[in-house]
Design an enzyme around this catalytic site. Structure first.
Site, PDB file in Angstrom:
ATOM      1  N   TRP A  21       0.844  -1.197   0.000  1.00  0.00           N
ATOM      2  CA  TRP A  21       0.000   0.000   0.000  1.00  0.00           C
ATOM      3  C   TRP A  21       0.880   1.249   0.000  1.00  0.00           C
ATOM      4  O   TRP A  21       1.861   1.315   0.739  1.00  0.00           O
ATOM      5  CB  TRP A  21      -0.887  -0.009   1.258  1.00  0.00           C
ATOM      6  CG  TRP A  21      -1.783   1.183   1.409  1.00  0.00           C
ATOM      7  CD1 TRP A  21      -2.533   1.768   0.438  1.00  0.00           C
ATOM      8  CD2 TRP A  21      -2.025   1.920   2.623  1.00  0.00           C
ATOM      9  NE1 TRP A  21      -3.230   2.831   0.978  1.00  0.00           N
ATOM     10  CE2 TRP A  21      -2.942   2.941   2.311  1.00  0.00           C
ATOM     11  CE3 TRP A  21      -1.566   1.800   3.947  1.00  0.00           C
ATOM     12  CZ2 TRP A  21      -3.418   3.851   3.260  1.00  0.00           C
ATOM     13  CZ3 TRP A  21      -2.029   2.704   4.901  1.00  0.00           C
ATOM     14  CH2 TRP A  21      -2.944   3.710   4.548  1.00  0.00           C
ATOM     15  N   ASP A  54       1.681  -8.582   0.549  1.00  0.00           N
ATOM     16  CA  ASP A  54       0.275  -8.224   0.764  1.00  0.00           C
ATOM     17  C   ASP A  54      -0.128  -7.140  -0.239  1.00  0.00           C
ATOM     18  O   ASP A  54       0.310  -5.998  -0.147  1.00  0.00           O
ATOM     19  CB  ASP A  54       0.083  -7.713   2.199  1.00  0.00           C
ATOM     20  CG  ASP A  54      -1.377  -7.450   2.493  1.00  0.00           C
ATOM     21  OD1 ASP A  54      -2.152  -8.430   2.548  1.00  0.00           O
ATOM     22  OD2 ASP A  54      -1.764  -6.272   2.633  1.00  0.00           O
ATOM     23  N   TYR A  59      -4.667  -0.841  -4.285  1.00  0.00           N
ATOM     24  CA  TYR A  59      -3.365  -0.175  -4.134  1.00  0.00           C
ATOM     25  C   TYR A  59      -2.832   0.323  -5.479  1.00  0.00           C
ATOM     26  O   TYR A  59      -1.800   1.003  -5.542  1.00  0.00           O
ATOM     27  CB  TYR A  59      -2.338  -1.105  -3.472  1.00  0.00           C
ATOM     28  CG  TYR A  59      -2.731  -1.592  -2.082  1.00  0.00           C
ATOM     29  CD1 TYR A  59      -3.751  -0.980  -1.358  1.00  0.00           C
ATOM     30  CD2 TYR A  59      -2.073  -2.675  -1.491  1.00  0.00           C
ATOM     31  CE1 TYR A  59      -4.120  -1.433  -0.095  1.00  0.00           C
ATOM     32  CE2 TYR A  59      -2.438  -3.131  -0.221  1.00  0.00           C
ATOM     33  CZ  TYR A  59      -3.462  -2.507   0.461  1.00  0.00           C
ATOM     34  OH  TYR A  59      -3.817  -2.966   1.713  1.00  0.00           O
ATOM     35  N   LYS A  88      -6.825  -8.470  -2.518  1.00  0.00           N
ATOM     36  CA  LYS A  88      -8.110  -8.153  -1.875  1.00  0.00           C
ATOM     37  C   LYS A  88      -9.150  -7.667  -2.883  1.00  0.00           C
ATOM     38  O   LYS A  88      -8.813  -6.913  -3.803  1.00  0.00           O
ATOM     39  CB  LYS A  88      -7.905  -7.077  -0.795  1.00  0.00           C
ATOM     40  CG  LYS A  88      -6.764  -7.386   0.151  1.00  0.00           C
ATOM     41  CD  LYS A  88      -6.638  -6.414   1.292  1.00  0.00           C
ATOM     42  CE  LYS A  88      -5.315  -6.637   2.016  1.00  0.00           C
ATOM     43  NZ  LYS A  88      -4.181  -5.909   1.419  1.00  0.00           N
ATOM     44  N   HIS A 121     -11.875  -6.807   1.053  1.00  0.00           N
ATOM     45  CA  HIS A 121     -11.043  -5.730   1.617  1.00  0.00           C
ATOM     46  C   HIS A 121     -11.683  -5.079   2.845  1.00  0.00           C
ATOM     47  O   HIS A 121     -10.985  -4.598   3.734  1.00  0.00           O
ATOM     48  CB  HIS A 121     -10.760  -4.679   0.536  1.00  0.00           C
ATOM     49  CG  HIS A 121      -9.527  -3.887   0.781  1.00  0.00           C
ATOM     50  ND1 HIS A 121      -8.632  -3.546  -0.210  1.00  0.00           N
ATOM     51  CD2 HIS A 121      -9.004  -3.365   1.911  1.00  0.00           C
ATOM     52  CE1 HIS A 121      -7.640  -2.854   0.303  1.00  0.00           C
ATOM     53  NE2 HIS A 121      -7.840  -2.727   1.592  1.00  0.00           N
ATOM     54  N   ASN A 165     -10.750  -5.998   7.964  1.00  0.00           N
ATOM     55  CA  ASN A 165     -11.486  -4.909   8.644  1.00  0.00           C
ATOM     56  C   ASN A 165     -12.854  -5.363   9.147  1.00  0.00           C
ATOM     57  O   ASN A 165     -13.792  -4.574   9.192  1.00  0.00           O
ATOM     58  CB  ASN A 165     -11.633  -3.705   7.695  1.00  0.00           C
ATOM     59  CG  ASN A 165     -10.282  -3.155   7.277  1.00  0.00           C
ATOM     60  OD1 ASN A 165      -9.496  -2.743   8.121  1.00  0.00           O
ATOM     61  ND2 ASN A 165      -9.995  -3.165   5.983  1.00  0.00           N
ATOM     62  N   SER A 213      -0.503  -2.365   9.631  1.00  0.00           N
ATOM     63  CA  SER A 213      -0.052  -1.081  10.188  1.00  0.00           C
ATOM     64  C   SER A 213       0.639  -1.255  11.549  1.00  0.00           C
ATOM     65  O   SER A 213       0.197  -0.702  12.570  1.00  0.00           O
ATOM     66  CB  SER A 213      -1.212  -0.085  10.299  1.00  0.00           C
ATOM     67  OG  SER A 213      -1.735   0.207   9.028  1.00  0.00           O
ATOM     68  N   PRO A 218       1.949   5.947  10.649  1.00  0.00           N
ATOM     69  CA  PRO A 218       2.229   7.367  10.844  1.00  0.00           C
ATOM     70  C   PRO A 218       2.356   8.053   9.493  1.00  0.00           C
ATOM     71  O   PRO A 218       2.910   7.499   8.557  1.00  0.00           O
ATOM     72  CB  PRO A 218       3.577   7.369  11.581  1.00  0.00           C
ATOM     73  CG  PRO A 218       4.214   6.073  11.225  1.00  0.00           C
ATOM     74  CD  PRO A 218       3.084   5.098  11.045  1.00  0.00           C
TER      75      PRO A 218
HETATM   76  N1  LIG Z   1      -6.454  -4.400   4.826  1.00  0.00           N
HETATM   77  C1  LIG Z   1      -6.401  -3.096   4.974  1.00  0.00           C
HETATM   78  O1  LIG Z   1      -7.414  -2.390   4.938  1.00  0.00           O
HETATM   79  C2  LIG Z   1      -5.060  -2.453   5.196  1.00  0.00           C
HETATM   80  C3  LIG Z   1      -4.986  -1.121   5.658  1.00  0.00           C
HETATM   81  C4  LIG Z   1      -3.729  -0.567   5.885  1.00  0.00           C
HETATM   82  C5  LIG Z   1      -2.591  -1.322   5.657  1.00  0.00           C
HETATM   83  N2  LIG Z   1      -2.710  -2.606   5.192  1.00  0.00           N
HETATM   84  C6  LIG Z   1      -1.516  -3.423   4.870  1.00  0.00           C
HETATM   85  O2  LIG Z   1      -0.525  -3.221   5.836  1.00  0.00           O
HETATM   86  C7  LIG Z   1       0.658  -2.706   5.201  1.00  0.00           C
HETATM   87  C8  LIG Z   1       1.376  -1.784   6.151  1.00  0.00           C
HETATM   88  O3  LIG Z   1       0.519  -0.718   6.502  1.00  0.00           O
HETATM   89  P1  LIG Z   1       1.095   0.706   6.863  1.00  0.00           P
HETATM   90  O4  LIG Z   1       1.804   1.287   5.700  1.00  0.00           O
HETATM   91  O5  LIG Z   1      -0.052   1.477   7.443  1.00  0.00           O
HETATM   92  O6  LIG Z   1       2.171   0.268   7.988  1.00  0.00           O
HETATM   93  P2  LIG Z   1       3.015   1.034   9.101  1.00  0.00           P
HETATM   94  O7  LIG Z   1       4.310   0.334   9.122  1.00  0.00           O
HETATM   95  O8  LIG Z   1       2.219   1.133  10.359  1.00  0.00           O
HETATM   96  O9  LIG Z   1       3.189   2.507   8.549  1.00  0.00           O
HETATM   97  C9  LIG Z   1       4.057   2.824   7.505  1.00  0.00           C
HETATM   98  C10 LIG Z   1       4.534   4.231   7.771  1.00  0.00           C
HETATM   99  O10 LIG Z   1       5.520   4.135   8.797  1.00  0.00           O
HETATM  100  C11 LIG Z   1       6.609   4.934   8.452  1.00  0.00           C
HETATM  101  N3  LIG Z   1       7.834   4.306   8.956  1.00  0.00           N
HETATM  102  C12 LIG Z   1       8.430   3.183   8.502  1.00  0.00           C
HETATM  103  N4  LIG Z   1       9.537   2.896   9.214  1.00  0.00           N
HETATM  104  C13 LIG Z   1       9.653   3.873  10.132  1.00  0.00           C
HETATM  105  C14 LIG Z   1      10.604   4.148  11.129  1.00  0.00           C
HETATM  106  N5  LIG Z   1      11.660   3.336  11.297  1.00  0.00           N
HETATM  107  N6  LIG Z   1      10.403   5.229  11.906  1.00  0.00           N
HETATM  108  C15 LIG Z   1       9.335   6.044  11.715  1.00  0.00           C
HETATM  109  N7  LIG Z   1       8.392   5.833  10.755  1.00  0.00           N
HETATM  110  C16 LIG Z   1       8.551   4.761   9.986  1.00  0.00           C
HETATM  111  C17 LIG Z   1       6.610   4.968   6.944  1.00  0.00           C
HETATM  112  O11 LIG Z   1       7.192   6.158   6.542  1.00  0.00           O
HETATM  113  P3  LIG Z   1       7.958   6.248   5.117  1.00  0.00           P
HETATM  114  O12 LIG Z   1       6.950   5.986   4.072  1.00  0.00           O
HETATM  115  O13 LIG Z   1       8.485   7.636   5.122  1.00  0.00           O
HETATM  116  O14 LIG Z   1       9.037   5.198   5.175  1.00  0.00           O
HETATM  117  C18 LIG Z   1       5.138   4.916   6.591  1.00  0.00           C
HETATM  118  O15 LIG Z   1       4.588   6.235   6.531  1.00  0.00           O
HETATM  119  C19 LIG Z   1       0.140  -2.047   3.929  1.00  0.00           C
HETATM  120  O16 LIG Z   1       1.130  -1.920   2.933  1.00  0.00           O
HETATM  121  C20 LIG Z   1      -0.953  -2.998   3.534  1.00  0.00           C
HETATM  122  O17 LIG Z   1      -0.391  -4.125   2.884  1.00  0.00           O
HETATM  123  C21 LIG Z   1      -3.902  -3.186   4.977  1.00  0.00           C
END
Ligand SMILES: NC(=O)c1ccc[n+]([C@@H]2O[C@H](COP(=O)([O-])OP(=O)(O)OC[C@H]3O[C@@H](n4cnc5c(N)ncnc54)[C@H](OP(=O)(O)O)[C@@H]3O)[C@@H](O)[C@H]2O)c1
Length: 274
Positions: A21, A54, A59, A88, A121, A165, A213, A218
């Site tokens: 994503w 995933d 996406y 999804k 999804h 969800n 997440s 963030p």
């Molecule tokens: N099923 C659903 O509805 C759903 C919803 C949301 C997510 N997901 C799945 O879960 C995956 C992960 O979700 P997410 O992107 O929300 O995950 P997350 O890891 O909670 O958030 C990613 C964010 O964290 C930041 N980040 C990464 N490493 C960091 C660090 N060391 N220090 C500070 N910030 C950091 C990233 O910034 P940068 O981009 O600047 O690196 C990015 O903005 C998605 O790709 C998707 O596959 C599914």
């Protein structure tokens, strides 16, 4: 941490996955390739890369994920059977007659014959061909959508089917009508939102709760909930261990550092001690 979990289908799902994503289409192929391949000349490369990706139609980068997977298979980096690929069904394809089209589009874009896991999804539906906004919402008919998902499972196009969800109530409603029980419920789950009730229900029903997440997403637009990375418990553990909050929080993944990743070494990214 376990390397994988057994689903109610008997298949194994790797415990750590790479979500795509918000990865821009022009970047995602390189990201996937680098996350899966172990670069032997990299001194920090460990024995295995990511094996679980995933994805989702929503996406808007499945074509580019597919290009990376094709190259990984053609280069002999991994075999299809060693990868676990999730996608999804988007909210606009909930009508039973559109579910097959949803998976077929994803399979075509990903250049795959089957998915390891196909999820609804979310319990939210919009009119076909429209975008997510309040005026496009229509009532869901999860039993009907699930019936079409079960056909995908029967056909082998999806080796496991599940949801995302879904709350406890939605999951209970689904169990009341499902012939094939959902294998997975993918939900937001991290120290600030631990999903205790849902986790217990999933355990009871044999549904694998897959957490997304891990950092609380963030920086994602519209998400203003409590921050995982500034949570006092996470911060105090990080201070005690002299790590960053993200290092404390993230499960240890086996990764190699790609030269273009912005990290110089694996230690920059992850010091591997937690
Ligand atoms: N099923 C659903 O509805 C759903 C919803 C949301 C997510 N997901 C799945 O879960 C995956 C992960 O979700 P997410 O992107 O929300 O995950 P997350 O890891 O909670 O958030 C990613 C964010 O964290 C930041 N980040 C990464 N490493 C960091 C660090 N060391 N220090 C500070 N910030 C950091 C990233 O910034 P940068 O981009 O600047 O690196 C990015 O903005 C998605 O790709 C998707 O596959 C599914």
């Amino acid at each position: 941490m376990a390397e994988s979990f057994v689903l109610n289908t008997g298949a194994r799902i790797p415990s750590v996955g790479l979500g795509v994503w918000q990865i821009k289409p022009e970047a995602v192929s390189d990201v996937i390739y680098a996350a899966v391949k172990v670069f032997p000349d990299c001194p920090h490369a460990l024995l295995a890369g990511y094996r679980h990706i995933d994805c989702a139609a929503a996406y808007s980068n499945e074509k580019e994920v597919g290009l990376a997977l094709k190259k990984l298979f053609e280069d002999g980096v991994v075999k299809r059977e060693d990868m676990f690929i999730t996608s999804k069904l988007w909210a606009a394809n909930h009508a039973p007659e559109d579910v097959l089209e949803g998976i077929d589009n994803s399979l075509k874009d990903l250049q795959l014959d089957f998915l390891d896991l196909y999820l609804i999804h979310g319990p939210i539906r919009i009119k076909k061909g429209t975008t997510m906004s309040p005026e496009n919402l229509i009532r869901t008919d999860i039993p009907a959508t699930w019936g079409a998902m079960e056909k995908l499972y029967d056909s082998g196009k999806a080796r496991a089917i599940g949801v995302s969800n879904f709350t406890c109530n939605k999951l209970e409603d689904l169990f009341a009508v499902a012939r094939v029980p959902p294998a997975v419920n993918q939900v937001e789950c991290h120290p600030v939102w631990q999903q205790d009730k849902l986790r217990k229900l999933c355990q009871l029903k044999g549904v694998h709760l897959s957490a997304f997440s891990p950092l609380g997403s963030p920086g994602s637009p519209g998400l203003n909930g409590p921050s995982v990375l500034s949570n006092p418990v996470i911060v105090s553990v990080a201070e005690k261990l002299q790590k960053t909050p993200a290092q404390v929080r993230l499960p240890r993944a086996e990764v190699a550092v790609h030269p273009n990743s912005g990290y110089n070494t694996l230690e920059d990214l992850w010091d591997g001690e937690i």
